[in-house]
Design a protein around this motif. Structure first.
Motif: not given
Lengths: 146, 226
Positions: B51, B53-55, B77-78, B80-81, B85
């Motif tokens: 994923d 969008s996971d830091a 949304a994914d 954007l985030v 990040l």
């Protein structure tokens, strides 16, 4: 009596439906959004708010929910990213004064809490509570709350 | 220079090749193991199946050293985030998010995240073409590798009144057909061009814009820095 508030809730899972039902019962005007129509079955029969079927990360859906007129937006879908996007869009694009988002990922929670969004992270909240109970003196005082 | 691409499936193949040819080291993050398998088989890129969008995932893929992050998953949304990040947690100087819903592009701008939407990019390309009134027809050929354009020379065209051999066309472009009244000619250097002539131009996509400008004198095809 306090003034009637207009609240938009994104996500009709356990958290969303629970808070929407409670706010509606206490006299607030509530609109709840969920992608799945079947999710609205989780609302109690006395829920008097509106239901909107749609994706809360779409501008058109937030517009349909009249987010621009809302006093609060609560983002409680199952997706951190949808919650963070809906909350930010509500704040920046629609000028909602107070927005709250549930965020499971503690890293994201930390980052976004600095952006004017009230973030609630069940993961770090639970960890904090567990830790506190485990470091407390076993005097029996805190156990009742478990 | 390092570039990170998040999502996009196998359609990012050419984008990866393009970035690699400009000297970027490219890493791809995609959730789909099948996509990851195919990309890593055909491209010399680093592929992380997770994923984006996971830091933690971004860091593992080298976000700290990245110059550029493109988030092109099917989920706005994914995207954007992931971009937020990248820029806020890892200080990536350039990010761009795909807005699948064109309306969201506006919201992304409000949030300070550069964005683009396919519908808008394609729409503006069509508009640019259509705004040149002399262009009557544009069609892609050879699977998009060749563009065939039909246009009518106006009075103010810089090439009207010149011989074809006097016209400085960019490389890899060709005036293939000249239609004058009832006459249809495959022109050579000695043929002259006149206002009212209908030309069929064959170009490669890269020099389509310059070729059109050379013939019409107008500026077009300048947009779309995606």
């Amino acid at each position: 009596m306090r003034r009637n508030r207009y609240v938009v809730v994104a996500g009709c899972g356990r958290l969303g439906s629970g808070i929407a039902a409670r706010l509606s019962a206490s006299g607030d005007s509530v609109v709840i959004i969920d992608r799945e129509e079947s999710a609205f079955a989780g609302l109690p029969p006395e829920f008097s708010g509106f239901r909107i079927e749609g994706d809360a990360s779409r501008l058109s859906v937030l517009k349909a929910a009249k987010v621009d007129e809302a006093d609060f937006l609560i983002a409680a879908t199952g997706s951190d990213n949808v919650n963070l996007m809906a909350a930010q869009v509500a704040k920046r694009t629609f000028g909602v004064a107070r927005v709250l988002a549930r965020v499971y990922d503690p890293t994201k929670e930390k980052m976004y809490s600095g952006l004017g969004i009230v973030t609630v992270c069940p993961t770090s909240t639970a960890a904090e509570m567990f830790f506190r109970v485990m470091t407390e003196e076993p005097s029996g005082r805190g156990e009742a709350s478990l | 220079m390092k570039a990170l691409i998040i999502g996009g499936g196998t359609s990012i193949y050419f984008l990866c090749r393009n970035l690699a040819s400009r000297g970027f080291r490219v890493a791809v993050i995609d959730r789909d193991p099948e996509v990851c398998g195919r990309l890593s088989r055909f491209l010399p890129v680093e592929v992380v199946c997770a994923d984006g969008s996971d830091a933690g995932v971004l860091e593992e893929a080298g976000a700290r050293k990245a110059e550029l992050v493109l988030a092109v998953t099917g989920n706005d949304a994914d995207n954007l985030v992931a971009c937020q990040l990248a820029s806020m947690e890892f200080g990536v100087p350039r990010t761009a998010a795909l807005a699948n819903d064109p309306e969201n592009a506006e919201a992304f701008q409000d949030l300070g995240v550069p964005s683009f939407s396919i519908a808008e990019v394609v729409g503006s390309l069509i508009e640019q073409r259509a705004s040149l009134r002399e262009i009557t027809n544009v069609l892609p050929a050879g699977g998009g590798k060749v563009i065939v354009t039909e246009l009518v020379l106006q009075e103010n065209s810089p090439v009207a009144g010149k011989l074809l051999k006097e016209v400085a066309l960019p490389e890899n472009s060709l005036v293939a057909i000249l239609i004058r009244g009832e006459e249809t000619i495959v022109p050579r250097g000695g043929n002259d061009l006149r206002a009212g002539d209908r030309l069929v131009l064959v170009t490669l996509p890269d020099n389509h814009g310059p070729a059109i400008r050379a013939v019409t004198g107008e500026r077009s095809g300048t947009g779309g820095g995606v």
